[in-house]
Each structure stands twice: as structure tokens, then as C-alpha cells.
Scaffold this motif. Structure first.
Motif, short mmCIF file in Angstrom:
data_model
loop_
_atom_site.label_atom_id
_atom_site.label_comp_id
_atom_site.label_asym_id
_atom_site.label_seq_id
_atom_site.Cartn_x
_atom_site.Cartn_y
_atom_site.Cartn_z
N THR A 52 0.81 -1.22 0.00
CA THR A 52 0.00 0.00 0.00
C THR A 52 0.85 1.27 0.00
O THR A 52 0.37 2.33 -0.37
CB THR A 52 -0.95 0.03 1.20
N GLU A 53 2.11 1.17 0.40
CA GLU A 53 3.02 2.32 0.40
C GLU A 53 3.62 2.61 -0.97
O GLU A 53 4.21 3.68 -1.17
CB GLU A 53 4.17 2.07 1.38
N ALA A 54 3.49 1.68 -1.89
CA ALA A 54 4.18 1.77 -3.18
C ALA A 54 3.83 3.03 -3.97
O ALA A 54 4.70 3.65 -4.57
CB ALA A 54 3.90 0.54 -4.02
N GLY A 55 2.57 3.42 -3.96
CA GLY A 55 2.16 4.59 -4.73
C GLY A 55 2.86 5.85 -4.27
O GLY A 55 3.43 6.59 -5.08
N SER A 56 2.84 6.11 -2.98
CA SER A 56 3.47 7.34 -2.48
C SER A 56 4.99 7.28 -2.61
O SER A 56 5.63 8.29 -2.92
CB SER A 56 3.05 7.61 -1.03
N LEU A 57 5.57 6.10 -2.38
CA LEU A 57 7.03 5.97 -2.53
C LEU A 57 7.45 6.21 -3.98
O LEU A 57 8.43 6.91 -4.25
CB LEU A 57 7.50 4.59 -2.07
N ALA A 58 6.70 5.63 -4.91
CA ALA A 58 7.01 5.79 -6.32
C ALA A 58 6.81 7.23 -6.77
O ALA A 58 7.63 7.78 -7.52
CB ALA A 58 6.16 4.84 -7.17
N ARG A 59 5.74 7.85 -6.31
CA ARG A 59 5.43 9.22 -6.71
C ARG A 59 6.53 10.20 -6.30
O ARG A 59 6.77 11.18 -6.99
CB ARG A 59 4.08 9.64 -6.09
N GLU A 60 7.21 9.90 -5.19
CA GLU A 60 8.34 10.74 -4.78
C GLU A 60 9.47 10.70 -5.79
O GLU A 60 10.27 11.64 -5.85
CB GLU A 60 8.89 10.26 -3.43
N LEU A 61 9.54 9.63 -6.59
CA LEU A 61 10.65 9.44 -7.52
C LEU A 61 10.31 9.77 -8.96
O LEU A 61 11.21 9.92 -9.78
CB LEU A 61 11.14 7.99 -7.43
N GLY A 62 9.04 9.85 -9.31
CA GLY A 62 8.70 10.18 -10.69
C GLY A 62 7.28 9.84 -11.05
O GLY A 62 6.45 9.52 -10.19
N GLN A 63 7.00 9.89 -12.36
CA GLN A 63 5.65 9.68 -12.86
C GLN A 63 5.51 8.45 -13.74
O GLN A 63 4.40 8.04 -14.06
CB GLN A 63 5.19 10.90 -13.66
N ARG A 64 6.66 7.87 -14.15
CA ARG A 64 6.61 6.68 -15.02
C ARG A 64 7.58 5.65 -14.48
O ARG A 64 8.75 5.94 -14.23
CB ARG A 64 7.00 7.05 -16.44
N ALA A 65 7.08 4.41 -14.36
CA ALA A 65 7.91 3.33 -13.82
C ALA A 65 7.97 2.15 -14.77
O ALA A 65 6.98 1.82 -15.43
CB ALA A 65 7.33 2.85 -12.49
N LEU A 66 9.14 1.54 -14.83
CA LEU A 66 9.27 0.23 -15.45
C LEU A 66 8.97 -0.75 -14.32
O LEU A 66 9.64 -0.72 -13.28
CB LEU A 66 10.68 0.01 -16.00
N LEU A 67 7.95 -1.58 -14.50
CA LEU A 67 7.53 -2.51 -13.46
C LEU A 67 8.03 -3.91 -13.81
O LEU A 67 7.49 -4.57 -14.69
CB LEU A 67 6.00 -2.50 -13.32
N VAL A 68 9.09 -4.33 -13.16
CA VAL A 68 9.70 -5.63 -13.41
C VAL A 68 8.97 -6.67 -12.55
O VAL A 68 8.87 -6.51 -11.33
CB VAL A 68 11.21 -5.62 -13.07
N THR A 69 8.47 -7.70 -13.22
CA THR A 69 7.71 -8.75 -12.53
C THR A 69 8.31 -10.11 -12.85
O THR A 69 9.20 -10.23 -13.69
CB THR A 69 6.24 -8.76 -12.99
N GLY A 70 7.76 -11.13 -12.22
CA GLY A 70 8.09 -12.50 -12.59
C GLY A 70 7.45 -12.81 -13.93
O GLY A 70 6.99 -11.91 -14.64
N LYS A 71 7.38 -14.10 -14.25
CA LYS A 71 6.88 -14.48 -15.58
C LYS A 71 5.40 -14.19 -15.79
O LYS A 71 4.92 -14.19 -16.91
CB LYS A 71 7.17 -15.95 -15.85
N THR A 72 4.66 -13.90 -14.70
CA THR A 72 3.23 -13.62 -14.82
C THR A 72 2.94 -12.19 -14.37
O THR A 72 2.67 -11.94 -13.19
CB THR A 72 2.43 -14.62 -13.94
#
Length: 131
Positions: A52-72
């Protein structure tokens, strides 16, 4: 004799045969594996409810993210919702197995082409290694 921290032995005094599972020993401190944050050149946020913290943490760093996931990548659906609600767009980048140099190059190219401000890796070791 080693120093003690919260009743658990520190790294210097932990004999390998008595290491306790559920704890990670780093230098003079012991951190519970139930929730922790580890910051070096990369930042790792771990634990139940921490997504649940991811949105605010990410927003502090920028507006576009490369989201690296597993195979799914669909497993990151909740994270994508949280990022979108925080105003952070994301481009999924799936990692099916152990990352290779060509995979890392492809991820770098994808991040540049998407004009990503940050990289978020969600999943197991391969996704974190590639991220």
C-alpha cells in the motif's frame, strides 16, 4: 562474545548452526523478516501490508515506472492499481527466469523508450535481480 540486539545474537556472534529462521542478521543489528526496509544503491521494502506504500514511494521518484515482474505480470495487478491511483504510470517488464545480460539490456532499452523515471521490481529473486 558478541553484542546483543533485542535478545537475538548479532552477525558476529551467530554460529551458523544456531541461526534462527525468520531473522536476517546484518552487521551489528538483527532485522525481523516480517517487515523491513533495506537501502543501498537500490531500496527494498518488504513485509505484509507494505504494498500500500508503493504509490506514495514511487510518486516521490517520478511519474513513469518500469515494473519488473516475474513471468506472470498479472500478479502485479494490485500494484498497478496502486501506482495508477498515485499518478504513476507503469510499463510491465516480465522476467521468466534467471536474468541474463541480454535481458538486462532489453529492460534498459524498455525503460529508456518508456522514459521511465524509476524501476519497481515485484516478485521473487529473478525479478528483484533484474530490477
Amino acid at each position: 562474545a558478541g553484542a546483543r540486539s533485542r535478545g537475538l545474537r548479532t552477525w558476529r556472534s551467530f554460529p551458523s548452526r544456531t541461526m534462527q529462521t525468520g531473522s536476517l542478521a546484518l552487521g551489528p543489528a538483527v532485522i525481523s523478516s516480517e517487515s523491513f526496509e533495506f537501502a543501498t544503491a537500490t531500496r527494498i521494502v518488504f513485509g505484509a501490508g507494505r504494498l500500500t506504500e508503493a504509490g506514495s514511494l514511487a510518486r516521490e521518484l517520478g511519474q513513469r515506472a518500469l515494473l519488473v515482474t516475474g513471468k506472470t505480470p498479472d500478479r502485479a495487478g494490485r500494484l498497478r492499481e496502486i501506482l495508477t491511483a498515485a499518478g504513476v504510470g507503469c510499463l510491465p517488464f516480465a522476467v521468466a527466469g534467471e536474468p541474463t545480460i541480454p535481458l538486462a539490456v532489453a529492460g534498459s532499452v524498455a525503460a529508456r523508450e518508456a522514459r521511465a523515471d524509476l524501476v519497481i521490481a515485484l516478485g521473487g529473486g529473478s525479478a528483484l535481480d533484474a530490477g
